[in-house]
Design a protein around this motif. Structure first.
Motif, mmCIF file in Angstrom:
data_model
loop_
_atom_site.group_PDB
_atom_site.id
_atom_site.type_symbol
_atom_site.label_atom_id
_atom_site.label_comp_id
_atom_site.label_asym_id
_atom_site.label_seq_id
_atom_site.Cartn_x
_atom_site.Cartn_y
_atom_site.Cartn_z
ATOM 1 N N ASP A 1 34.886 51.426 42.974
ATOM 2 C CA ASP A 1 35.595 51.196 44.231
ATOM 3 C C ASP A 1 35.791 52.488 45.014
ATOM 4 O O ASP A 1 35.530 52.551 46.226
ATOM 5 N N GLN B 1 35.940 52.585 49.276
ATOM 6 C CA GLN B 1 36.675 51.388 49.649
ATOM 7 C C GLN B 1 38.169 51.656 49.831
ATOM 8 O O GLN B 1 38.872 50.828 50.400
ATOM 9 N N HIS C 1 29.508 41.962 48.078
ATOM 10 C CA HIS C 1 29.615 43.415 47.883
ATOM 11 C C HIS C 1 28.353 44.125 48.340
ATOM 12 O O HIS C 1 28.427 45.206 48.950
ATOM 13 N N TRP D 1 35.100 50.120 36.964
ATOM 14 C CA TRP D 1 35.274 49.360 38.222
ATOM 15 C C TRP D 1 36.101 50.165 39.221
ATOM 16 O O TRP D 1 35.835 50.110 40.431
ATOM 17 N N ARG E 1 37.579 45.459 47.008
ATOM 18 C CA ARG E 1 37.300 44.272 46.186
ATOM 19 C C ARG E 1 38.293 43.140 46.431
ATOM 20 O O ARG E 1 37.934 41.967 46.332
ATOM 21 N N GLY F 1 35.851 42.547 40.405
ATOM 22 C CA GLY F 1 35.465 42.045 41.722
ATOM 23 C C GLY F 1 33.971 41.978 41.943
ATOM 24 O O GLY F 1 33.508 41.530 42.996
ATOM 25 N N LEU F 2 33.187 42.411 40.954
ATOM 26 C CA LEU F 2 31.729 42.384 41.101
ATOM 27 C C LEU F 2 31.156 40.986 40.939
ATOM 28 O O LEU F 2 29.946 40.790 41.102
ATOM 29 N N ASP G 1 37.863 37.666 38.086
ATOM 30 C CA ASP G 1 38.012 38.738 39.075
ATOM 31 C C ASP G 1 38.456 40.035 38.410
ATOM 32 O O ASP G 1 37.990 41.119 38.774
#
Length: 462
Positions: free
Chosen positions: A179, A184, A397, A175, A405, A390-391, A385
């Motif tokens: 990101d 991000q 997204h 993850w 996220r 956060g996906l 989360d």
């Protein structure tokens, strides 16, 4: 490449038929497009030719292949800044004729307004304290795994516990890499890439080059049959009736018949192999032949190769320097299979079991509508989360992939309201119900596969 003009001195006027017919009938690769005839895409009703040197410098790699012959406006805007339009001017060859310009509907107009509102909310701003904590807490899992192994590696339970924590470290590293490689975090993309090499290649054993080509293509063509690599899983799994057409190409493949017709049962055991499969694909991607096909940058490729080698050095070095051969094998199995399951559980919730479209069907859909109706959000909680990275805000997204996220929850209400206004399906479910939907789809397609195979066998018997 020079800007083309018409006979009256203005921009060349082009039709959709010209754009669509420019795509090679036998499929396009970066090399064939670079060395072949003009191949067009459309961005904001302007036509661009991607033959020649385009793929030699394009940072997004092969993802642009998925947009050949199409309106790439949505995909272009999603992944690029305003300055990219200036870069693309070199490849501009004309405009769509006025009669073939698609008029924006009310949904598209509201999407444009939503993008302006989201921009004003400052949700693209990164909370560096948040990401410092995420990086530190994630690598704390690696420290915990190795500490457990050092002190308790002589016991089976210690090896299993250490391998399980390592599997969780790899999942959470996935993850983090996601990101950073979606840019991000830092505004300067090279810093995101550098962190990606550490968290992806060195920590996980996954190639950044492999991930970018696979994942960016998925983002631009979610749940489009044959085109989206995330659902191109035959002969192991079939996610739609479209995939069953491939049985015509392998009617005597006993393994494919068994796997697909029993896919609901073998799904979770198959997920356990996902990490090993992705590690193998990563290794193959940085091999000279594949790297040349993807026109990989030599400097980046050197970093990737060194980091991937170092990953296997530290991982296998720990296993065989600290453990007996039997415990080393157990640690390897628990960490590899456990991570495959943890990663794939989240990935499968994102889009699997949602509508799948053919390439032709997708052409009539708005880009953002496609992102929404093929995605599944999972209801938010602190645990969800964290576990999903956060996906669980998958729809948001896909619409705004460069929003960090930690800010996606701030825009989910706006997206859901817009969808409700226009009758666009916005699907949100619990983690458990989402898995139930995935398994239900697998069962339904397995039943149809058995019916299709009976027809194939009956035709062969005639």
């Amino acid at each position: 490449m020079c800007k083309a003009g018409s006979s009256n001195g203005g921009p060349r006027q082009m039709t959709w038929a010209e754009v669509e017919q420019s795509v090679p009938k036998n499929g396009a690769t970066m090399n064939t497009v670079s060395n072949g005839e003009p191949v067009y895409i459309v961005i904001n009703n302007k036509v661009y030719d991607l033959s020649g040197d385009f793929f030699g410098w394009h940072p997004g790699g092969a993802v642009a292949l998925s947009q050949l012959g199409k309106d790439a406006t949505g995909a272009f805007d999603e992944f690029h800044s305003e300055t990219a339009h200036n870069v693309m001017s070199k490849y501009y060859v004309g405009d769509l004729i006025e009669g073939e310009i698609k008029k924006p509907n009310a949904f598209a107009e509201d999407i444009a307004k939503l993008k302006d509102v989201v921009e004003q909310m400052n949700v693209y701003d990164t909370d560096f304290v948040y990401y410092f904590f995420k990086v530190a807490s994630t690598f704390a899992l690696l420290w915990a795994s190795l500490t457990i192994l050092w002190y308790y590696g002589s016991s089976t339970w210690g090896v299993v516990l250490s391998g399980s924590v390592l599997a969780l470290f790899w999942q959470q590293s996935g993850w983090l890499a996601h990101d950073f490689l979606h840019h991000q975090v830092f505004t300067d993309r090279k810093y995101n890439n550098y962190v990606g090499y550490v968290v992806g290649n060195l920590a996980q054993g996954f190639s950044v080059l492999w991930w970018k080509n696979k994942h960016c293509t998925h983002h631009s063509t979610p749940n489009i049959h044959v085109v989206d690599p995330d659902i191109s899983t035959m002969p192991f799994l079939a996610w739609s009736e479209h995939a069953l057409e491939l049985f015509n190409d392998l009617p005597d493949d006993a393994m494919a018949r068994f796997l697909v017709t029993n896919q609901k049962i073998i799904y979770f055991p198959l997920l356990m192999l996902a990490r090993l499969s992705w590690a193998q694909q990563s290794a193959m991607t940085i091999m000279p032949e594949k790297a040349k096909e993807l026109m990989a940058d030599e400097d980046s490729l050197l970093i990737e190769r060194v980091m991937l080698v170092l990953h296997w050095v530290w991982y296998l070095g720990v296993a065989f320097a600290w453990l007996t051969p039997a415990h080393a094998f157990l640690w390897f199995a628990v960490s590899q299979f456990g991570c495959g399951l943890l990663l794939a559980l989240v990935f499968s919730l994102n889009h699997n079991g949602m509508p799948v479209f053919t390439n032709e069907e997708s052409k009539s859909m708005d880009f953002y509508e496609l992102q929404i109706v093929t995605g599944r959000d999972v209801k938010s909680s602190v645990l969800t989360d964290w576990f999903t990275g956060g996906l669980n805000y998958q729809i948001e997204h896909h619409m705004f992939p460069t929003i960090p996220r930690h800010n996606l929850g701030k825009i989910s209400g706006l997206v859901e309201s817009l969808c409700k206004k226009h009758g666009v399906v916005y699907h949100k479910t619990s983690f458990g119900d989402g898995l139930g939907e995935v398994l239900g789809r697998l069962q339904n397609i397995a039943r149809k596969a058995r019916e299709e195979l009976k027809k194939i066998d009956a035709a062969k018997a005639r």
